[in-house]
Design a protein around this motif. Structure first.
Motif, PDB file in Angstrom:
ATOM      1  N   ASP A  33       0.761  -1.245  -0.026  1.00  0.00           N
ATOM      2  CA  ASP A  33      -0.137   0.048   0.047  1.00  0.00           C
ATOM      3  C   ASP A  33       0.925   1.176   0.063  1.00  0.00           C
ATOM      4  O   ASP A  33       1.861   1.155   0.416  1.00  0.00           O
ATOM      5  N   CYS A  35      -0.236   4.318   1.137  1.00  0.00           N
ATOM      6  CA  CYS A  35      -0.823   5.219   2.184  1.00  0.00           C
ATOM      7  C   CYS A  35      -0.699   4.663   3.761  1.00  0.00           C
ATOM      8  O   CYS A  35      -0.560   5.589   4.690  1.00  0.00           O
ATOM      9  N   THR A  36      -0.471   3.294   3.935  1.00  0.00           N
ATOM     10  CA  THR A  36      -0.469   2.886   5.143  1.00  0.00           C
ATOM     11  C   THR A  36       0.600   1.918   5.660  1.00  0.00           C
ATOM     12  O   THR A  36       1.193   1.195   4.619  1.00  0.00           O
ATOM     13  N   CYS A  70      -6.409   5.243   4.848  1.00  0.00           N
ATOM     14  CA  CYS A  70      -6.977   6.411   4.157  1.00  0.00           C
ATOM     15  C   CYS A  70      -8.475   6.120   3.546  1.00  0.00           C
ATOM     16  O   CYS A  70      -9.095   6.945   2.916  1.00  0.00           O
TER      17      CYS A  70
END
Length: 83
Positions: A33, A35-36, A70
């Protein structure tokens, strides 16, 4: 972007085994990922049993879901035939 992952291959198992045992039916791999952090991605599954015309045989439609912090979600489906 939603988290990326590889869902387990479809499987055929004997009815004597527990279909919730991921050691038998397989588990998600290759999670990534942008975002995370990987340890914060939530991986879950839900099962829906599909009836069969043969007694004691059925198919489980397992829907895997990965969600990042997100709010992005990715889903994939695995079929498990229980015979």
């Amino acid at each position: 972007e939603p988290p990326a992952f590889t869902d387990p291959n479809d499987a055929t198992i004997s009815c004597e085994f527990d279909a919730k045992d991921l050691m038998i039916t397989g588990n998600v791999t290759g999670v990534s990922d942008n975002c995370t952090p990987l340890d914060s991605i939530v991986i879950a599954f839900t099962d829906m049993v599909l009836d069969s015309i043969c007694p004691f045989e059925y198919t489980i439609q397992r829907t895997w879901t990965a969600k990042d912090l997100c709010g992005n979600v990715n889903t994939k489906v695995q079929l498990i035939d229980v015979v």
